[in-house]
Design a protein around this motif. Structure first.
Motif, PDB file in Angstrom:
ATOM      1  N   GLU A 276       1.633 -17.070 -35.117  1.00 34.75           N
ATOM      2  CA  GLU A 276       0.488 -16.715 -35.959  1.00 34.75           C
ATOM      3  C   GLU A 276       0.562 -15.252 -36.372  1.00 34.75           C
ATOM      4  O   GLU A 276       0.252 -14.904 -37.523  1.00 34.75           O
ATOM      5  N   THR A 277       0.989 -14.376 -35.461  1.00 40.44           N
ATOM      6  CA  THR A 277       1.139 -12.958 -35.783  1.00 40.44           C
ATOM      7  C   THR A 277       2.180 -12.749 -36.877  1.00 40.44           C
ATOM      8  O   THR A 277       1.978 -11.975 -37.823  1.00 40.44           O
ATOM      9  N   VAL A 278       3.303 -13.446 -36.759  1.00 43.74           N
ATOM     10  CA  VAL A 278       4.373 -13.308 -37.749  1.00 43.74           C
ATOM     11  C   VAL A 278       3.924 -13.817 -39.113  1.00 43.74           C
ATOM     12  O   VAL A 278       4.191 -13.202 -40.148  1.00 43.74           O
ATOM     13  N   VAL A 279       3.235 -14.945 -39.129  1.00 43.12           N
ATOM     14  CA  VAL A 279       2.747 -15.500 -40.400  1.00 43.12           C
ATOM     15  C   VAL A 279       1.741 -14.540 -41.040  1.00 43.12           C
ATOM     16  O   VAL A 279       1.753 -14.328 -42.260  1.00 43.12           O
ATOM     17  N   ALA A 280       0.879 -13.950 -40.218  1.00 43.56           N
ATOM     18  CA  ALA A 280      -0.071 -12.964 -40.736  1.00 43.56           C
ATOM     19  C   ALA A 280       0.666 -11.765 -41.328  1.00 43.56           C
ATOM     20  O   ALA A 280       0.273 -11.228 -42.371  1.00 43.56           O
ATOM     21  N   LEU A 281       1.742 -11.347 -40.680  1.00 41.26           N
ATOM     22  CA  LEU A 281       2.528 -10.225 -41.185  1.00 41.26           C
ATOM     23  C   LEU A 281       3.152 -10.548 -42.534  1.00 41.26           C
ATOM     24  O   LEU A 281       3.199  -9.692 -43.424  1.00 41.26           O
ATOM     25  N   CYS A 282       3.592 -11.778 -42.709  1.00 42.77           N
ATOM     26  CA  CYS A 282       4.124 -12.202 -44.011  1.00 42.77           C
ATOM     27  C   CYS A 282       3.061 -12.054 -45.097  1.00 42.77           C
ATOM     28  O   CYS A 282       3.346 -11.611 -46.214  1.00 42.77           O
ATOM     29  N   GLY A 283       1.842 -12.425 -44.760  1.00 42.54           N
ATOM     30  CA  GLY A 283       0.756 -12.281 -45.722  1.00 42.54           C
ATOM     31  C   GLY A 283       0.470 -10.831 -46.045  1.00 42.54           C
ATOM     32  O   GLY A 283       0.199 -10.479 -47.209  1.00 42.54           O
TER      33      GLY A 283
ATOM     34  N   LEU B 212       8.697  -9.169 -32.656  1.00 38.69           N
ATOM     35  CA  LEU B 212       8.897 -10.614 -32.633  1.00 38.69           C
ATOM     36  C   LEU B 212       9.976 -11.031 -33.623  1.00 38.69           C
ATOM     37  O   LEU B 212      10.807 -11.900 -33.338  1.00 38.69           O
ATOM     38  N   LEU B 213       9.980 -10.404 -34.789  1.00 45.69           N
ATOM     39  CA  LEU B 213      11.020 -10.705 -35.776  1.00 45.69           C
ATOM     40  C   LEU B 213      12.381 -10.237 -35.285  1.00 45.69           C
ATOM     41  O   LEU B 213      13.406 -10.880 -35.547  1.00 45.69           O
ATOM     42  N   PHE B 214      12.390  -9.117 -34.576  1.00 44.35           N
ATOM     43  CA  PHE B 214      13.637  -8.641 -33.985  1.00 44.35           C
ATOM     44  C   PHE B 214      14.168  -9.669 -32.980  1.00 44.35           C
ATOM     45  O   PHE B 214      15.383  -9.914 -32.896  1.00 44.35           O
ATOM     46  N   LYS B 215      13.268 -10.279 -32.238  1.00 44.31           N
ATOM     47  CA  LYS B 215      13.670 -11.339 -31.296  1.00 44.31           C
ATOM     48  C   LYS B 215      14.301 -12.508 -32.049  1.00 44.31           C
ATOM     49  O   LYS B 215      15.347 -13.035 -31.639  1.00 44.31           O
ATOM     50  N   VAL B 216      13.671 -12.910 -33.148  1.00 46.84           N
ATOM     51  CA  VAL B 216      14.216 -13.997 -33.966  1.00 46.84           C
ATOM     52  C   VAL B 216      15.610 -13.624 -34.482  1.00 46.84           C
ATOM     53  O   VAL B 216      16.546 -14.426 -34.449  1.00 46.84           O
TER      54      VAL B 216
END
Length: 791
Positions: A552-559, A579-583
């Motif tokens: 949810e945090t990542v999706v919010a960041l995309c927005g 989190l994106l770095f983890k991905v």
């Protein structure tokens, strides 16, 4: 008959190669959306090598060409070309592009899309979106006859003999005329738009006299009396081009990435290309070799003669790019992965016919496509099946078909909007053309409708969701060509839609502004990231997957990325970037694209990307430790990483990070390019863009001390000299030259001396000038500026 094999791969065009001709064994002609016609001359053999000259450079797309054999009046013959500017140009092939044409044929009111020549009758026939075909007398160059009976665009014309013309139309009718303009026969047996026509030899086993093909993917064979004698099935999408070999075999090309060879009614070979569209195919009547033009900007020659086969490296590169290319899901239909056979099938089962396609479920869960070669009795890998850019979301059904997008288009006030369906596997101009024809709108709307599609799909291209990059395609960003001084991304995108015009160019060295690559479809990336995360959860990899709250945090960041103001105030930045770095570093290598791509965007959008602590490491060191540059190289992951590094220059903190890791970054780039990445033009362009930014920094007011800048400049100069000397791609070479020229122009005598005495840049520039790249106006201009700076 032996199979066709690659003979030569001719690179130089800056956009789709829309039409080809093979007038004799020593020359190939190609026409492109880059507004040029190029003559490729055979300069040595074996192996066959070609050099090109630009014989024509216009101001708009060129869609079709034909060749008139030598006559007493035109001893070299004539190259005829036509396109978006409605003018047909006739030019002797020996003339330079800035010489006057031998003739300009004026009369069509819209895009010229078809040409053919009757050398026996001494006339040329043309077809246009203005719903007419026209006959032009050679030497007189006026439209003697206008064939106006069509109810749609005339997509195909055939000069059958000196007295007979055949046309194929968007109204699905084939018409046979005499040269006086009298309609002799209308054939209504076609089921869809007719796009290609070809005369068959008298000895064709079916007794047919000509062939037609079009949007329904079927080749139909007819007599001149209008009787259909056969249908050839095998193509899986639009067929764009037909020609006949000296053997009497038919060759066809189309939107399904293939060229197919037909002996009678049987397909005897399928040649898959690493491109979405194979726009044109033509045969040499003397040798039986064929030439193709495709959407990956490459013109290719194929041969059955062992003595004309390309060197092993070219053969291997072609086969590799086919294997690594992406196949849009729309081309193969809906797939149930669980019901597909595994890789053992390829060893245990044979195909039933040439060109048969078999989907295979790989061990990693991906789906690959293989075609059966009847000649070699083996399955040949032809790519990986990927989602389209919008297929990660729910498709929209329109008139019984599924589409990635169905737009509402308001054409007239007070009336309901028209529906414009679009799949990202389509070319926007072709989709716009069909929309205009279906709704009987004026063709003057074409550019506006095409631009509407481009803007509202946010530049979505095939492979954007996942999987390997099709050769010549840009899966996560824009295909815009860089021209220094063009300004914003939006301006560049708008200008990139229009082919460049050969005109005097302003001085562009030294480059003073940083470049970034920021185009993206955030909703698609977020959706794909969620799907991949679900796969990890379901497979039991919860240690690396994101929790629901993290996702949810990542999706919010995309927005938030859609608004720079919101992003700067968003709490999602500090939590989402790690989190994106983890991905990007811990997920399976083939699933890291969404994480890397979002980090690319964040690198340009916020300094936090460069300053956050990544498990005790900085951003670059952490990514390097993940193996992103290691062999075997995943070219897509490396490409996005270098785009991210280039984007760091958008912020002060990002620049400081990049410069502090200068030596490691240069070493990583060198390693990536030598470990197989050099064959991926998108990766090479990303590295060249990064090098431009380093060059801008090292010659700017904010640089380090002069000695340190000179030292880094020498290192960068060495890498750029190496890149330029071996680069064949126009865009990659141009960007490398801009970076090299910026260093030479602005970093002092030490750099200039090293360029001349150590790296022999003058000789490198001479080689560029003497190659096909040197004929491009922008390359020629930048080479001239660098030579001037060295003098």
């Amino acid at each position: 008959m032996p199979d066709f094999k690659i003979s030569a791969s001719l690179e130089g065009h800056g956009d789709d190669v829309r039409a080809v001709a093979f007038p004799n064994p020593n020359a190939v002609l190609s026409a492109s959306r880059d507004a040029t016609v190029r003559l490729w001359k055979l300069v040595s053999t074996p192996p066959p090598t070609y050099d090109y000259t630009i014989t024509s450079h216009g101001s708009a797309f060129i869609n079709t060409l034909a060749y008139l054999p030598p006559t007493p009046q035109y001893p070299e013959g004539l190259v005829l070309s036509g396109g978006q500017d409605t003018i047909i140009e006739a030019r002797q092939p020996g003339k330079a592009s800035d010489d006057n044409a031998d003739a300009m044929l004026l009369g069509h009111a819209s895009n010229v899309c078809a040409l053919d020549v009757s050398s026996e009758g001494g006339w040329v026939v043309s077809g246009s979106w203005d719903s007419t075909a026209r006959l032009w007398r050679v030497g007189k160059w006026e439209a003697e006859v206008v064939l106006e009976d069509h109810q749609g665009s005339v997509w195909a014309v055939l000069a059958y003999d000196k007295d007979t013309v055949i046309t194929g139309c968007a109204d699905k009718i084939i018409r046979i005329f005499n040269t006086s303009g009298t309609l002799l026969k209308s054939i209504k047996d076609s089921r869809d738009v007719v796009r290609a026509l070809c005369k068959l030899p008298p000895f064709h086993p079916t007794g047919a006299q000509f062939a037609s093909a079009g949007n329904d993917g079927v080749i139909r064979l007819f007599t001149l009396q209008g009787q259909q004698v056969a249908e050839l099935h095998g193509h899986e999408s639009f067929i764009y081009s037909l020609d006949v070999l000296p053997s009497g075999e038919l060759v066809s090309s189309g939107e399904d990435r293939t060229v197919r060879v037909w002996d009678g009614t049987q397909c005897v070979q399928t040649i898959t290309h690493p491109a979405i569209s194979v726009w044109g195919v033509a045969a040499c009547k003397e040798t039986g070799d064929i030439v193709t033009g495709a959407s990956d900007r490459i013109t290719r020659v194929f041969t059955r003669s062992e003595e004309r086969v390309a060197i092993p490296e070219v053969v291997q590169q072609f086969e590799q790019t086919v294997r690594e290319s992406a196949i849009p899901e729309q081309q193969v239909g809906k797939i149930n992965k669980e019901q597909l056979p595994g890789t053992d099938f390829l060893k245990q089962k044979s195909g039933t016919k040439d060109g048969q396609v078999q989907m295979i479920r790989e061990d990693n869960g991906s789906v690959t496509a293989h075609t059966w070669s009847a000649a070699s009795q083996e399955w040949i890998a032809v790519g990986t099946v990927v989602d389209s850019a919008a297929s990660s979301g729910k498709k929209t059904t329109y008139l019984g078909q599924d589409y990635d997008y169905v737009f509402d288009v308001d054409v007239e006030d007070g009336k309901p909007p028209l529906k414009l369906p679009f799949n990202v596997s389509q070319n926007p101009y072709d989709a716009a053309t069909k929309f205009i024809q279906d709704n009987e709108l004026p063709m003057t709307y074409l550019d506006q409708v095409a631009q509407f599609i481009v803007q509202n799909t946010q530049g979505a291209t095939l492979g954007q969701a996942s999987g390997p990059t099709p050769a010549g395609a840009d899966p996560w960003g824009s295909e815009n060509r860089y021209r220094p001084g063009d300004g914003s991304d939006a301006q560049q995108a708008q200008q990139a839609q229009q082919p460049s015009v050969p005109e005097p160019r302003p001085k562009i060295l030294p480059q003073r502004s940083y470049l970034s690559i920021k185009s993206a479809n955030l909703k698609v990336i977020a959706k794909k990231l969620g799907e991949l995360n679900d796969q990890l959860v379901s497979s039991g990899s919860k240690d690396v997957s994101l929790s629901p709250s993290e996702l949810e945090t990542v999706v919010a960041l995309c927005g938030e990325l859609e608004s720079s103001e919101k992003l700067q105030q968003s709490p999602a930045v500090g939590a989402g970037i790690p989190l994106l770095f983890k991905v990007a570093t811990q997920w399976p290598v083939t699933n890291r694209l969404p994480g890397l791509d979002l980090l690319r965007l964040l690198a340009a959008a916020t300094p936090a990307t460069a300053t956050i602590d990544y498990n005790g490491q900085d951003l670059f060191t952490g990514l390097q430790a993940s193996g992103v540059f290691n062999a075997p190289l995943n070219a897509n992951n490396a490409m996005l990483t270098f785009r991210m590094l280039a984007n760091l220059f958008e912020t002060d903190a990002g620049r400081q990070l990049a410069v502090s890791r200068f030596d490691q970054i240069i070493a990583a780039a060198k390693s990536a390019l030598t470990n197989g990445g050099g064959a991926n033009r998108n990766l090479t362009i990303a590295v060249a863009t990064l090098y431009i930014n380093f060059a801008v920094y090292l010659t700017s007011d904010e640089r380090e001390s002069a000695p340190e800048s000179s030292e880094k400049g020498l290192v960068l100069l060495a890498e750029l000299a190496q890149m330029v000397s071996g680069e064949k791609d126009s865009e990659a070479a141009y960007r490398s030259l801009v970076a090299l020229g910026t260093l030479v122009k602005s970093l002092g005598e030490e750099i200039k001396s090293a360029a001349k005495e150590i790296y022999d840049v003058g000789q490198i520039l001479g080689a560029v000038s003497g190659s096909g790249l040197g004929k491009e106006p922008r390359v020629k201009s930048i080479v001239g500026e660098i030579k001037e700076a060295l003098s």
